[in-house]
Design an enzyme around this catalytic site. Structure first.
Site, PDB file in Angstrom:
ATOM      1  N   ASP A 440       0.853  -1.182   0.000  1.00  0.00           N
ATOM      2  CA  ASP A 440       0.000   0.000   0.000  1.00  0.00           C
ATOM      3  C   ASP A 440       0.897   1.243   0.000  1.00  0.00           C
ATOM      4  O   ASP A 440       2.113   1.156   0.223  1.00  0.00           O
ATOM      5  CB  ASP A 440      -0.897  -0.016   1.230  1.00  0.00           C
ATOM      6  CG  ASP A 440      -2.222   0.688   1.024  1.00  0.00           C
ATOM      7  OD1 ASP A 440      -2.330   1.493   0.082  1.00  0.00           O
ATOM      8  OD2 ASP A 440      -3.157   0.453   1.813  1.00  0.00           O
ATOM      9  N   ASP A 510     -10.508   2.776  -3.100  1.00  0.00           N
ATOM     10  CA  ASP A 510     -10.983   2.851  -1.714  1.00  0.00           C
ATOM     11  C   ASP A 510     -12.366   3.493  -1.620  1.00  0.00           C
ATOM     12  O   ASP A 510     -12.765   3.966  -0.551  1.00  0.00           O
ATOM     13  CB  ASP A 510      -9.987   3.639  -0.856  1.00  0.00           C
ATOM     14  CG  ASP A 510      -8.865   2.752  -0.335  1.00  0.00           C
ATOM     15  OD1 ASP A 510      -8.952   1.521  -0.482  1.00  0.00           O
ATOM     16  OD2 ASP A 510      -7.884   3.294   0.202  1.00  0.00           O
TER      17      ASP A 510
END
EC number: 3.2.1.22
Length: 683
Positions: A440, A510
């Site tokens: 990430d 997201d």
């Protein structure tokens, strides 16, 4: 002859605005022979299709006078040709090497530049590097169109496709936000359509801040340029830098999707992770009941015993995923509820396993996953380091900082730091029995690069960081031949040709978890360009399940609750595994390129397998304000052949000719929201 050439050059220059003068103009007629294209474009005494400014002078004014060398490289694939072309200035020692490749079966060419100062003193200033600098000319006049897309911004409109008509003389300029290659404002893939039933697909390989620039010069000519947005620097003696890469794929056909589908297959064959010589299919993933009760977050309250129990519960229900995925919150300082102030986001940089919750590390969890026939994947965010964390304390000299922030950027551009991190993460992989690695990156890198730039060397921090990222991933992929890398970056904000070659996004955005309208849009848009990507599934009804389906999928339902049933979970997984192979085939959007973010519309798309003339049609009626029916026109079919279509909702069948399906069929849903899945095959 000299006069004629001079006049031609003057005409080309006059066609282009000041500051946007193309290095060269190429005629594109019919199918492109990439061998000839490379030979002609990178020939001796010819200005190549890239440009730069060195010591204040444009490269077109001097590069044909530099020493030229062409070396053919060996390849293992007879359909691929590779050359290294070098241009060297004897006077200053500046050298540019271009590694150029051609892919005969895809009419595709790609190249990357490397600049080296071979002298014993600092070079002059190098700037305005256009890795691609080319005007293409077609024989039929008409306007050009540009098919492009949004980047990721955790929104319904992430990856939304856009068609922008060119206007003569008007510039179309694109660049992403914040130092991540597909963040918000732009996506590094483009399809240029000419009036000739032909065009060019561009794919940019740079995981930082790139740019793409387009100008239609006249009714037959379009100028294109790409490169790194911020670069103006000198090189130290013996120093080298690399640039972004460019992929250029020529296509012909009535539908621009001919180019997009060619790109998808090109990526699968030449720019995707290979294991045992075959492209690596990214997995159906399952987690550990994500979302602990407050004050816990993510997996910050997960324990080894509970994780192993969840794995065994999947086995008990006969729904074992292909990989068990442990996301953020497993590391020291992130655990709760008794940890004061610690959570997953504020504890990065502490890359040791929390021994309170996992007293024997994560190996018992990975062993449990392996025992039931699954893989194990773990989340990391090594580039973002919180002040006071382990990484900061061990190596404060490797932290890039900005004022008034407790978040640091780990300096991957430092070779010693990059090597240390590579070995550290590799040991974590070995010690904990990891099969897949998830990375990430929840920050903008641009401010850190800019704040720590060396005087007179704008862009060097970004270049070194991106070079380090590739070196880090390449090290892991070489050390672990069966490793897959899941590329997240706040959900799909680092997608480009270079990362695609090494990874895929299992969590592509997201955006609001489980919100199906957005999920449909994201699949619809991202399928134009990339064949491998995934998202979560949170419910088992047809509408929700189909909205989440892609070439990868992440189980998000909680198997220890009564919100789903065991038979429904089993059915969805079986249906998905049967459908998944079609996401690697040709893709056709069926509901246009307008705004599809509303709840009052249909979204529909087709997946077509050329080899056996089978395929699928997904269609979604959003809300009650959407019409009950929609007409869709299928593509890729043989008009002279009859097809049998099966409605997966009720098993009903009907026969239509390819011609009828191309002209349009009506789909109807009484339910709102409602979905239709049609399966077709040759009758």
């Amino acid at each position: 002859m000299r006069l004629k050439n001079s006049v031609l050059k003057l005409v080309v220059l006059l066609l282009l605005p000041i500051g946007l003068s193309a290095q060269m103009t190429q005629r594109v007629d019919g199918i492109v022979d990439v061998q000839k294209w490379i030979s002609n474009s990178f020939a001796k005494a010819k200005v190549p299709p890239f440009s730069f400014v060195y010591n204040g002078k444009p490269s077109a004014s001097f590069i044909t006078k530099w020493d030229y060398k062409l070396q053919k490289m060996q390849t293992d694939d007879e359909g691929v040709i590779k050359y290294q072309v070098s241009y060297t200035d004897k006077l200053t020692g500046m050298q540019v090497k271009c590694l150029v490749s051609g892919y005969k079966d895809f009419q595709a060419v790609e190249w990357v530049l490397n600049f080296t100062n071979t002298s014993s003193k600092n070079s002059s200033v190098l700037e305005k590097v256009n890795v691609l600098d080319l005007a293409v000319n077609y024989n039929r006049p008409g306007n050009f169109n540009l098919l492009h897309a949004n980047g990721s911004n955790a929104a319904r409109a992430d990856f939304s496709p856009k068609l922008t008509p060119f206007e003569p003389g008007k510039q179309q300029y694109f660049s992403p936000a914040g130092g991540r290659s597909s963040d918000d404002t732009a996506f590094p893939f483009f399809n240029v359509e000419s009036a000739n039933k032909a065009g060019i697909v561009l794919g940019i390989g740079w995981t930082g801040t790139w740019f793409a620039d387009f100008v239609q010069k006249d009714t037959k000519t379009l100028w294109m340029a790409t490169g790194m947005k911020n670069m103006k620097l000198f090189l130290y003696p013996g120093e080298s830098i690399r640039t972004p890469s460019i992929n250029m794929l020529f296509w012909q056909g009535d539908d621009p999707m001919a180019g997009n589908n060619k790109l998808r297959q090109y990526i699968l064959k030449y720019h995707s992770r290979k294991i045992n010589g075959k492209f690596a299919e990214y997995p159906l993933s399952g987690g550990f009941a994500w979302g602990d009760p407050p004050p816990c977050n993510e997996y910050s309250c997960l324990t080894a015993d509970f994780a192993i129990a969840v794995i065994n519960r999947y086995k008990q229900f006969n729904i074992v995923p292909e990989v068990f995925w442990l996301d953020a919150g497993w590391y020291t300082g992130s655990g709760g509820p008794d940890y004061s102030g610690g959570n997953w986001y504020t504890s990065v940089g502490n890359w040791t396993v929390d021994t309170v919750r996992f007293p024997h590390g994560l190996k018992p969890v990975s062993d449990a996953a392996h025992k039931v026939g699954s893989k194990f994947m773990l989340w990391f965010e090594p580039e973002r380091v919180v002040a006071g964390s382990m990484f900061d304390k061990l190596h404060p000299e490797w932290m890039l900082k900005i004022p008034n922030s407790r978040q640091y950027l780990f300096d991957l551009g430092n070779k010693e730091a990059c090597k240390w991190l590579s070995n550290y993460i590799a040991k974590m992989i070995e010690d904990n029995g990891l099969d897949y690695y998830r990375q990430d990156f929840n920050m903008h890198a641009d401010p850190y690069w800019e704040a720590n730039e060396e005087p007179g060397r704008t862009g060097i921090r970004e270049i070194r960081h991106i070079e380090g990222l590739y070196a880090f991933w390449d090290f892991l992929l070489a050390k672990f031949p069966n490793l897959l890398i899941d590329n997240c970056a706040s959900g799909g904000r680092r997608l480009d040709m270079e990362t695609t070659s090494r990874s895929a996004p299992l969590w592509r955005t997201d955006y609001n978890y489980g919100e199906t309208t957005g999920y449909q849009n994201h699949t619809y848009g991202l399928n134009f360009w990339l064949p491998q990507h995934g998202t979560g599934i949170y419910a088992t009804d047809n509408y929700n399940a189909r909205s989440s389906m892609s070439s990868a999928m992440v189980i998000g339902w909680k198997i220890n609750s009564n919100t789903v049933t065991i038979p429904d979970m089993q059915r969805v997984i079986a249906d998905y595994k049967a459908i998944r192979p079609y996401f690697y085939e040709d893709y056709y959007p069926l509901t246009g390129l307008g705004d599809l973010t509303g709840d009052n519309v249909w979204v529909a798309y087709q997946l077509h397998k050329k080899s056996d003339e089978t395929g699928l049609v997904f269609a979604f009626r959003r809300g009650k304000d959407a019409p009950k029916t929609i007409v869709v026109k299928l593509s890729g079919l043989n008009p002279a052949v009859d097809y049998e279509l099966t409605n997966a909702n009720d098993g009903s069948k009907f026969i239509k000719s390819g011609k009828e399906l191309k002209n349009g069929i009506e789909l109807q849903s009484a339910d709102a929201p409602g979905s239709i899945l049609l399966k077709y095959k040759v009758k």
